[in-house]
Design a protein around this motif. Structure first.
Motif, short mmCIF file in Angstrom:
data_model
loop_
_atom_site.label_atom_id
_atom_site.label_comp_id
_atom_site.label_asym_id
_atom_site.label_seq_id
_atom_site.Cartn_x
_atom_site.Cartn_y
_atom_site.Cartn_z
N ARG A 4 57.60 28.66 62.71
CA ARG A 4 56.86 29.06 63.91
C ARG A 4 55.77 28.03 64.18
O ARG A 4 54.87 27.84 63.37
N ASP B 164 46.79 36.28 60.88
CA ASP B 164 47.81 37.00 60.11
C ASP B 164 48.89 37.56 61.02
O ASP B 164 50.07 37.47 60.72
N ARG C 25 51.32 34.79 62.50
CA ARG C 25 52.26 34.20 61.53
C ARG C 25 52.72 32.81 61.97
O ARG C 25 53.91 32.51 62.04
N ASP D 241 53.22 28.91 61.36
CA ASP D 241 53.42 28.00 60.23
C ASP D 241 52.75 26.66 60.46
O ASP D 241 52.24 26.05 59.52
#
Length: 116
Positions: free
Chosen positions: A19, A33, A36, A38
């Motif tokens: 991501r 969080d 999400r 990356d």
């Protein structure tokens, strides 16, 4: 190679792969969080000047795309494009944007370029 575009506010898909947030600013009201994310390569995003130009009036999406592709050809941005292209060659990549219309945003231009 699979490159998808999704709004960052949508729930992650199990098959979404890596991501990558492709917005310069962190999305409002979204925790890190929950997002999400990356990777967040800010150098892949349109310049502030280009964003302001595009949103100032009813500007041509085609002209915006041409200008953005020119920015992506600059050495630093081109390196980041190559990096994301390499990620996509190894598996799925999801480009994330907070844009309300991802299909007419910089993310669509970037996805086209990555798949070319």
């Amino acid at each position: 190679m699979s490159v998808r575009i999704r709004r960052v506010y949508e729930a992650p898909e199990p098959e979404g792969g890596v991501r990558v947030l492709v917005d310069r600013l962190w999305p409002r009201g979204l925790s890190k969080d929950a997002a999400r994310v990356d990777e967040w390569p800010k150098g892949l995003t349109p310049s502030t000047e280009l964003r302001r130009w595009y949103h100032a009036d009813e500007r041509s999406y085609e002209e915006f795309a041409e200008r953005y592709e020119a920015e992506l050809a600059a050495p630093e941005a081109a390196e980041l494009v190559d990096h994301v292209r390499e990620l996509a060659s190894k598996g799925d990549v999801t480009l994330l944007t907070s844009s309300k219309s991802p299909e007419s945003s910089h993310a669509a231009v970037l996805a086209r370029l990555l798949q070319a």
